[in-house]
Design an enzyme around this catalytic site. Structure first.
Site, mmCIF file in Angstrom:
data_model
loop_
_atom_site.group_PDB
_atom_site.id
_atom_site.type_symbol
_atom_site.label_atom_id
_atom_site.label_comp_id
_atom_site.label_asym_id
_atom_site.label_seq_id
_atom_site.Cartn_x
_atom_site.Cartn_y
_atom_site.Cartn_z
ATOM 1 N N ASP A 26 0.933 21.687 -11.372
ATOM 2 C CA ASP A 26 0.547 20.490 -12.114
ATOM 3 C C ASP A 26 1.286 20.539 -13.448
ATOM 4 O O ASP A 26 0.997 21.375 -14.305
ATOM 5 C CB ASP A 26 -0.983 20.469 -12.313
ATOM 6 C CG ASP A 26 -1.454 19.178 -12.994
ATOM 7 O OD1 ASP A 26 -0.661 18.582 -13.744
ATOM 8 O OD2 ASP A 26 -2.620 18.788 -12.787
ATOM 9 N N TYR A 29 -7.864 21.414 -14.814
ATOM 10 C CA TYR A 29 -8.639 20.256 -15.263
ATOM 11 C C TYR A 29 -9.949 20.180 -14.456
ATOM 12 O O TYR A 29 -9.961 20.478 -13.253
ATOM 13 C CB TYR A 29 -7.772 19.000 -15.078
ATOM 14 C CG TYR A 29 -8.547 17.717 -15.138
ATOM 15 C CD1 TYR A 29 -9.253 17.366 -16.291
ATOM 16 C CD2 TYR A 29 -8.592 16.848 -14.053
ATOM 17 C CE1 TYR A 29 -9.981 16.190 -16.353
ATOM 18 C CE2 TYR A 29 -9.314 15.666 -14.102
ATOM 19 C CZ TYR A 29 -10.008 15.349 -15.254
ATOM 20 O OH TYR A 29 -10.731 14.193 -15.307
ATOM 21 N N ARG A 50 0.834 -1.209 0.000
ATOM 22 C CA ARG A 50 0.000 0.000 0.000
ATOM 23 C C ARG A 50 0.862 1.250 0.000
ATOM 24 O O ARG A 50 0.453 2.293 -0.474
ATOM 25 C CB ARG A 50 -0.981 -0.009 1.164
ATOM 26 C CG ARG A 50 -2.085 0.994 0.965
ATOM 27 C CD ARG A 50 -3.172 1.047 2.035
ATOM 28 N NE ARG A 50 -3.371 -0.149 2.775
ATOM 29 C CZ ARG A 50 -3.138 -0.251 4.105
ATOM 30 N NH1 ARG A 50 -2.698 0.782 4.787
ATOM 31 N NH2 ARG A 50 -3.348 -1.382 4.734
ATOM 32 N N LYS A 110 -1.125 10.431 -18.508
ATOM 33 C CA LYS A 110 -1.100 11.126 -19.798
ATOM 34 C C LYS A 110 0.216 10.854 -20.537
ATOM 35 O O LYS A 110 0.457 9.742 -20.925
ATOM 36 C CB LYS A 110 -1.343 12.623 -19.559
ATOM 37 C CG LYS A 110 -2.615 12.905 -18.735
ATOM 38 C CD LYS A 110 -3.835 12.490 -19.479
ATOM 39 C CE LYS A 110 -5.172 12.587 -18.764
ATOM 40 N NZ LYS A 110 -5.277 12.590 -17.346
HETATM 41 C C1 LIG Z 1 -3.822 18.517 -16.068
HETATM 42 C C2 LIG Z 1 -4.450 17.328 -15.402
HETATM 43 N N1 LIG Z 1 -4.209 17.082 -14.106
HETATM 44 C C3 LIG Z 1 -4.765 16.026 -13.471
HETATM 45 C C4 LIG Z 1 -5.611 15.154 -14.130
HETATM 46 C C5 LIG Z 1 -6.201 13.982 -13.406
HETATM 47 O O1 LIG Z 1 -5.494 12.820 -13.753
HETATM 48 P P1 LIG Z 1 -6.056 11.334 -13.687
HETATM 49 O O2 LIG Z 1 -7.032 11.159 -14.797
HETATM 50 O O3 LIG Z 1 -4.812 10.497 -13.845
HETATM 51 O O4 LIG Z 1 -6.666 11.163 -12.349
HETATM 52 C C6 LIG Z 1 -5.893 15.375 -15.486
HETATM 53 C C7 LIG Z 1 -6.793 14.470 -16.213
HETATM 54 O O5 LIG Z 1 -7.152 14.686 -17.346
HETATM 55 C C8 LIG Z 1 -5.295 16.487 -16.136
HETATM 56 O O6 LIG Z 1 -5.540 16.744 -17.427
#
Ligand SMILES: Cc1ncc(COP(=O)(O)O)c(C=O)c1O
Length: 393
Positions: free
Chosen positions: A183, A110, A57, A208
């Site tokens: 991010d 997002y 975990r 991604k």
């Molecule tokens: C810029 C960004 N951050 C975070 C996320 C969330 O990621 P996850 O789908 O892996 O949970 C996304 C999802 O599209 C994203 O585009």
């Protein structure tokens, strides 16, 4: 090893092939690891000694190599892998905030992040203060108060491709004694290194580009050793949003080609952006590599490439946008980005629908905006497909 360049780290970082007698990182598909004696068990649980693993975990040898390799690529001290990008953002929010605290975030994030801060954080008694003009540093400053625990920015942002001034935000955050979280999903460390610009913490949806072929969900937090250790010994144990060893193994394979892929993604996206920019059916294009982008100069300064996410506003309404999307034959209509395949999405009705009409407007996501994650197919085929689809309206 200290002087290794990016591509060498991406292929060989944090792993000794000779010692492990395998040129490829092995997949330790196991949730527990045997102890030689009671003291070793106690040491593994206390997580004070390197190289001792306890329970899947919060630690696993394959996941550990992925974490250390990613930290090296971001030029950070340490990383922790998570089950998804969302769980990485949740985990760091949970780690830094208590009930009654506040956070300050750009509204250009997002959709899932928006809802996490807006609804999820509220459930934990944490308030978000949105910055709706994120390119104006004074708006960030005004949103900060003595309850603020961190600043959060996504740069470039999904789907409007807003580019934040990371150094300026880091400077502001540090003047208030709070961390800046970036991010870095869209650029990846191949194109942008926020920690080198003063950011304190980087988060990723490794689902991604780091994965690159839509096989594995995952996330990561990269920060100082102390922060990562506290998370690993704390919330990771009682919340449990762990990355599976198999996903870490697949990600290690994909990461070997990260910078090559980001180069191709960026050059294909640039060519498509230029094509769309002059198309008579297109109102405007959001792509930081185009000179018309409001943060073009900033993007040039802090990114070595512009990645493959772009969005464009077509002349027309929701109806025309949908008609174009449905007419595409090569591009795949799916709510994902950062894969080898070109993907198209209608953010206002899918990924960002939970923002509601008013917030969508503020975030620059009108109903006639189409988002594209440009893949690595031949660019002539990618352009030919959108050309025929735009011809349908
Ligand atoms: C810029 C960004 N951050 C975070 C996320 C969330 O990621 P996850 O789908 O892996 O949970 C996304 C999802 O599209 C994203 O585009």
């Amino acid at each position: 090893m200290k002087d290794w360049k990016f591509d060498t780290i991406a292929i060989r970082g944090a792993y000794d092939a000779l010692k492990s007698n395998s040129i490829v990182v092995p997949l330790w598909q196991s949730v527990a690891y045997p102890f030689e004696n009671a003291q070793q068990g106690a040491d593994a649980y206390a997580a004070e000694k390197e190289g001792l693993f306890c329970y899947g975990r919060w630690d696993n040898p394959t996941v550990d190599i992925f974490e250390r390799r990613l930290a090296m690529l971001e030029q950070g001290e340490a990383a922790i892998a998570t089950s998804s990008g969302m769980s990485a953002i949740l985990l760091i929010t949970h780690h830094l905030c208590q009930k009654g605290d506040e956070i300050v975030s750009s509204n250009r994030v997002y959709g899932g992040t928006f809802v996490l801060f807006d609804v999820g954080a509220a459930k934990m008694g944490i308030k978000v203060n949105w910055v709706t003009k994120p390119n104006d540093i004074s708006c960030w400053e005004k949103a900060i108060n003595n309850k603020t625990k961190f600043l959060f920015v996504e740069s470039p942002s999904n789907p409007a491709l807003y580019v934040a001034d990371i150094s300026a935000l880091a400077k502001l955050a540090h003047s208030k004694n709070i961390p800046l979280i970036v991010d870095n999903t869209i650029c990846t460390p191949a194109l942008q290194k926020p920690l080198q610009m003063g950011a304190d913490i980087v988060v990723h949806s490794v689902t991604k580009y780091l994965c690159g072929n839509a096989t594995s969900l995952g996330g990561s937090i990269i920060a100082k050793k102390k922060v990562i250790k506290e998370i690993r010994k704390g919330a990771m144990r009682y919340l449990g949003p762990s990355m599976s060893p198999f996903n870490a193994w697949l990600l290690l394979m994909s990461m070997e080609t990260l910078s090559l892929r980001m180069e191709r993604h960026s050059s294909n996206a640039m060519a498509l952006a230029k094509f769309l920019e002059t198309h008579p059916k297109v109102e405007s294009v959001n792509y930081p590599g185009l000179e018309c982008h409001p943060q073009y100069k900033l993007a040039k300064k802090q990114m070595t490439g512009c990645s493959s996410l772009l969005s464009f506003i077509i002349k027309g309404t929701y109806k025309e946008a949908v008609k174009v999307i449905e007419a595409l034959k090569l591009w795949t209509h799916a709510t994902h980005l950062g894969t080898s395949r070109t993907l198209v999405t209608h953010p206002a009705s899918t990924t960002h629908v939970s923002l509601g009409e008013e917030e969508l407007k503020k975030a620059g996501i009108p109903p006639n905006l189409i988002r594209c994650s440009v893949g690595m197919e031949n660019i002539a085929d990618i352009i030919a497909d959108i050309e025929q689809a735009l011809g349908k309206i």
